[in-house]
Design a protein around this motif. Sequence first.
Motif, PDB file in Angstrom:
ATOM      1  N   ALA A   1       9.256   3.319   1.106  1.00 22.34           N
ATOM      2  CA  ALA A   1       8.862   1.890   1.161  1.00 22.34           C
ATOM      3  C   ALA A   1       9.742   1.378   2.455  1.00 22.34           C
TER       4      ALA A   1
ATOM      5  N   THR B   1      -2.270  -1.076   9.685  1.00 16.72           N
ATOM      6  CA  THR B   1      -2.982  -1.530   8.080  1.00 16.72           C
ATOM      7  C   THR B   1      -2.712  -0.513   7.375  1.00 16.72           C
TER       8      THR B   1
ATOM      9  N   ALA C   1       8.489  -0.051   6.102  1.00 19.06           N
ATOM     10  CA  ALA C   1       8.620  -1.471   6.301  1.00 19.06           C
ATOM     11  C   ALA C   1       9.517  -1.796   7.657  1.00 19.06           C
TER      12      ALA C   1
ATOM     13  N   VAL D   1       0.775  -0.417   6.182  1.00 23.41           N
ATOM     14  CA  VAL D   1       0.890  -1.640   4.976  1.00 23.41           C
ATOM     15  C   VAL D   1       0.329  -1.235   3.803  1.00 23.41           C
ATOM     16  N   VAL D   2      -0.985  -0.494   3.768  1.00 24.02           N
ATOM     17  CA  VAL D   2      -1.545   0.003   2.494  1.00 24.02           C
ATOM     18  C   VAL D   2      -0.450   1.156   1.888  1.00 24.02           C
TER      19      VAL D   2
ATOM     20  N   LEU E   1       2.633   1.120   2.342  1.00 21.49           N
ATOM     21  CA  LEU E   1       3.930   0.438   1.966  1.00 21.49           C
ATOM     22  C   LEU E   1       3.714  -0.081   0.635  1.00 21.49           C
ATOM     23  N   VAL E   2       2.650  -0.937   0.387  1.00 15.78           N
ATOM     24  CA  VAL E   2       2.350  -1.440  -0.874  1.00 15.78           C
ATOM     25  C   VAL E   2       2.132  -0.353  -1.896  1.00 15.78           C
ATOM     26  N   LEU E   3       1.669   0.788  -1.648  1.00 13.81           N
ATOM     27  CA  LEU E   3       1.251   1.779  -2.510  1.00 13.81           C
ATOM     28  C   LEU E   3       2.455   2.539  -3.032  1.00 13.81           C
ATOM     29  N   SER E   4       3.417   2.673  -2.172  1.00 13.13           N
ATOM     30  CA  SER E   4       4.763   3.331  -2.388  1.00 13.13           C
ATOM     31  C   SER E   4       5.723   2.415  -3.390  1.00 13.13           C
ATOM     32  N   LEU E   5       5.554   1.124  -3.020  1.00  9.79           N
ATOM     33  CA  LEU E   5       6.274   0.090  -3.746  1.00  9.79           C
ATOM     34  C   LEU E   5       5.967  -0.101  -5.047  1.00  9.79           C
ATOM     35  N   ALA E   6       4.473   0.035  -5.243  1.00  7.57           N
ATOM     36  CA  ALA E   6       3.849  -0.048  -6.869  1.00  7.57           C
ATOM     37  C   ALA E   6       4.199   1.178  -7.357  1.00  7.57           C
TER      38      ALA E   6
END
Lengths: 120, 215
Positions: B195, A5, B199, A8-9, A11-16
Motif C-alpha cells: 500500500a 483509478t 501511495a 487507487v482501488v 491501494l484501498v484493497l491492500s490497506l483493507a
Amino acid sequence: MNRRTALVVLLVLSLALAGLFAARAVMVAMIWREEGPVATLPIAPWMTPRYIVRAYHLPPSEMRALLDLAPGEGGRLTLEEIAARRGVPVETLIARIEKALPANAPAAREAPSEEDDHRP
Amino acid sequence: MTEFVDSLLALIPEWGALSLALITFLSCLAVPIPASLAMMAGGAFAAAGDLDPLAISLGALGGALLGDQSGYLVGRFGGSLITRHRRRRDPADVVQKGGGRSAALLARARGLLDRHGAIGIFLSRWLLAPLGPWMNLTAGAVGFSWPRFTLWAGLGEIVWVGLYVGLGMVFVESFPLVAEFLGDLSMALVLLMAALAIAWWLWRHGRGHEDRGKT
C-alpha cells in the motif's frame, strides 16, 4: 478504468486486507493471552507420546500405561502410527488420553463444567 | 487445523531433518506450504526429546538455502530467455512497443535492487517471508550479484530457521497459535508495504500531472 483509478482501488484493497490480517493477529493474541501457556490444541493423531507428555504435563509412566508402551518404545512414533501398529482406530487412543489429561488441559476443561450442570 | 497440515505435522517426527529440508525447499519455490509452522513443530518435538534441535535446524537451513539458489537460477535463466526471445523476434518492434518500456522497468528494478536489494533480500527471508520466493526470482532475473544474493539470503535464512525452531522449542504447547499470529502479522506487514509503495507512486505521478496541467 485508467491506471490511476486501478492503483487507487489496489491501494484501498491492500490497506483493507492489511487491516484484516492485523485484526486476525490481534484476535489470535487475545486467545493466546486468555489461554495462557497451556496446550491449546485437542489431542491430535500427529502428536507423539513425548510431545503429549511435555505439552499436557502428563506423567511419562501414565502415558506409557495408556498406550501400552514398553519403556523406550514409541519414541518418534505418532499416535496414528501407534494406533496402526496396535490395530485400533486412532480415535480410541485419543479418547483414552483425553480422559487422563490434567484438569487444565483444553480437552479436559469442558468435562467438569458439564458435571457442574448436573449438580442439584 | 486442516487435514493437510495434520498430515504434514505427522511427517516431522518420523522424517525429522529430511522432512523440514523438503518443506523449506518447497516453500522457497513459492509452494504454499506452512514452513514456519513446520519448523516450530520441529522445535516443539525437539523440546519434547523426539528430535535433535541442531539436526532439524541444519536440515531446514539446507532446504531453504537450496530453495533460494534454485529460485535465483530459475529467475536468471528465465530472465535471459525472455530478453533473448524478444530481441530475436523483432528488435524494432520491441523498442517501439512495450519492449523499451519493459527494458527500462527491468533496469529500474535492477537499480532499486542494487541500492536496497541486500536489506530487501535479508528481510524477505523472515520478517516479510511471503515475498521471499518472488524476491529470489526477481534477483535472478535482473542479474543481481550472486555472491551478494547468497550472503544476504543465507543470513536471512539463518534468522528465519533460528527464530522459528527456537519459538517452537519455547512455545511447545501453543506453537500453532504463535505460528498463526506471526503469519498474520507478516501478511499485514507485506500488504502495508505494498500500500505504501502504491501511495508513493500515486503521489509522485499525481504531482507530475499537476505540473503538466500548469504549463
